[in-house]
Design an enzyme around this catalytic site. Structure first.
Site, short mmCIF file in Angstrom:
data_model
loop_
_atom_site.label_atom_id
_atom_site.label_comp_id
_atom_site.label_asym_id
_atom_site.label_seq_id
_atom_site.Cartn_x
_atom_site.Cartn_y
_atom_site.Cartn_z
N GLY A 51 -4.21 3.54 2.50
CA GLY A 51 -5.12 2.89 3.44
C GLY A 51 -5.30 3.58 4.79
N ASP A 94 -2.45 1.33 8.12
CA ASP A 94 -3.78 0.74 8.24
C ASP A 94 -3.72 -0.67 8.82
OD1 ASP A 94 -2.58 -0.33 5.96
OD2 ASP A 94 -4.34 -0.08 4.67
N ASP A 103 0.20 -7.09 8.33
CA ASP A 103 -0.19 -8.47 8.05
C ASP A 103 1.05 -9.35 8.28
OD1 ASP A 103 -2.54 -9.90 6.17
OD2 ASP A 103 -0.54 -10.69 5.81
N VAL A 130 -9.84 -7.99 5.13
CA VAL A 130 -10.86 -7.01 5.56
C VAL A 130 -10.88 -5.77 4.66
CG1 VAL A 130 -10.86 -7.70 7.99
CG2 VAL A 130 -9.24 -5.96 7.23
N ASP A 132 -9.16 -1.14 1.32
CA ASP A 132 -9.90 -1.41 0.08
C ASP A 132 -9.84 -2.87 -0.35
OD1 ASP A 132 -7.10 -1.34 -0.68
OD2 ASP A 132 -7.83 -1.34 -2.74
N ARG A 179 -13.17 1.74 0.65
CA ARG A 179 -12.43 2.55 1.62
C ARG A 179 -13.34 3.46 2.44
NH1 ARG A 179 -6.95 2.01 0.46
NH2 ARG A 179 -6.35 1.88 -1.72
P1 5GP Z 1 2.29 -7.01 4.94
O1 5GP Z 1 3.54 -6.58 4.22
O2 5GP Z 1 2.30 -6.67 6.39
O3 5GP Z 1 1.99 -8.47 4.70
O4 5GP Z 1 1.09 -6.30 4.22
C1 5GP Z 1 0.75 -5.01 4.48
C2 5GP Z 1 -0.12 -4.44 3.41
O5 5GP Z 1 -0.94 -5.43 2.76
C3 5GP Z 1 -1.08 -3.45 4.01
O6 5GP Z 1 -0.52 -2.16 4.08
C4 5GP Z 1 -2.27 -3.54 3.09
O7 5GP Z 1 -2.08 -2.69 1.99
C5 5GP Z 1 -2.26 -4.97 2.60
N1 5GP Z 1 -3.17 -5.83 3.38
C6 5GP Z 1 -2.83 -6.85 4.20
N2 5GP Z 1 -3.91 -7.43 4.74
C7 5GP Z 1 -4.98 -6.76 4.25
C8 5GP Z 1 -6.41 -6.89 4.45
O8 5GP Z 1 -6.94 -7.73 5.19
N3 5GP Z 1 -7.19 -6.00 3.77
C9 5GP Z 1 -6.68 -5.03 2.95
N4 5GP Z 1 -7.56 -4.22 2.35
N5 5GP Z 1 -5.35 -4.89 2.74
C10 5GP Z 1 -4.51 -5.74 3.39
#
Ligand code: 5GP
Length: 185
Positions: free
Chosen positions: A54, A109, A112, A162, A168, A174
């Protein structure tokens, strides 16, 4: 994927998205973050560790805007492998011995919940870097579940999913220049 022409909504796979951050704003914020890094690391030579897939678009713009002598390396987290979503046994692929004793800037990228980044930092620390800073394109403060210290962030966004600018949906979107948020129908 349908590219927008005179409309701010698009379809990616089976979902509809509306533009949320136009390319011009993204560029402005990326340049701001690059200037902050260039100032903070002045006289030093950090190693940028870009998390694929990403972050590839963000990293390309960020690194070209940074004025430091710097190096770049790419890592990838394996897909979930035999673990449930809570277990999250993900392997870090592509990490060389070159991180030992280096000042690292991890380029992501999106953060979350922060769980992915927290685990990534744990793995990195086992390789004994001199320091680790996080630089993320996007942060969803409303979703963050950990007390991660995120030194650099280009933008904070609401909790919606998003796509675009490297991110993606199901492998698509992407290459969009702008960032789009999902429209829940
Ligand atoms: P976390 O472990 O912080 O919850 O998630 C991180 C990963 O989840 C990011 O690196 C990404 O791959 C995916 N992710 C989280 N939110 C989004 C979003 O809104 N859009 C996309 N495309 N990927 C997300």
């Amino acid at each position: 994927m349908l590219r927008p022409s005179n409309t701010d909504t698009i379809r990616v796979g089976d979902k509809k998205f509306a533009i949320s951050v136009p390319a011009s704003r993204i560029q402005k914020e990326v340049e701001r973050v690059a200037a902050e890094i260039s100032r903070d690391y002045s006289g030093r030579e950090p190693l940028f560790l870009v998390v694929l897939n990403g972050a590839f678009v963000f990293a390309a713009d960020l690194l070209r805007a940074v004025t430091l002598e710097s190096q770049v390396s790419f890592v990838k987290l394996s897909s979930y492998n035999g673990a449930d979503s809570e277990g999250k046994v993900r392997q870090l692929i592509g990490l060389g011995e070159d991180v030992r004793g280096r000042e690292l800037i991890v380029v992501e990228d999106i953060v979350d919940t922060g769980l992915t980044m927290t685990r990534l930092l744990e793995t990195l620390k086992a390789h004994e870097p001199a320091s680790v800073d996080i630089c993320t394109l996007l942060l969803k403060p409303g979703k963050l579940q950990t007390d991660l210290k995120i030194r650099y962030r280009a933008m904070e966004i609401p909790d919606d999913f998003v796509v675009g600018y490297g991110l993606d949906y199901d492998g698509r979107g992407r290459n969009l220049r702008d960032i789009y948020s999902i429209i829940n129908e």
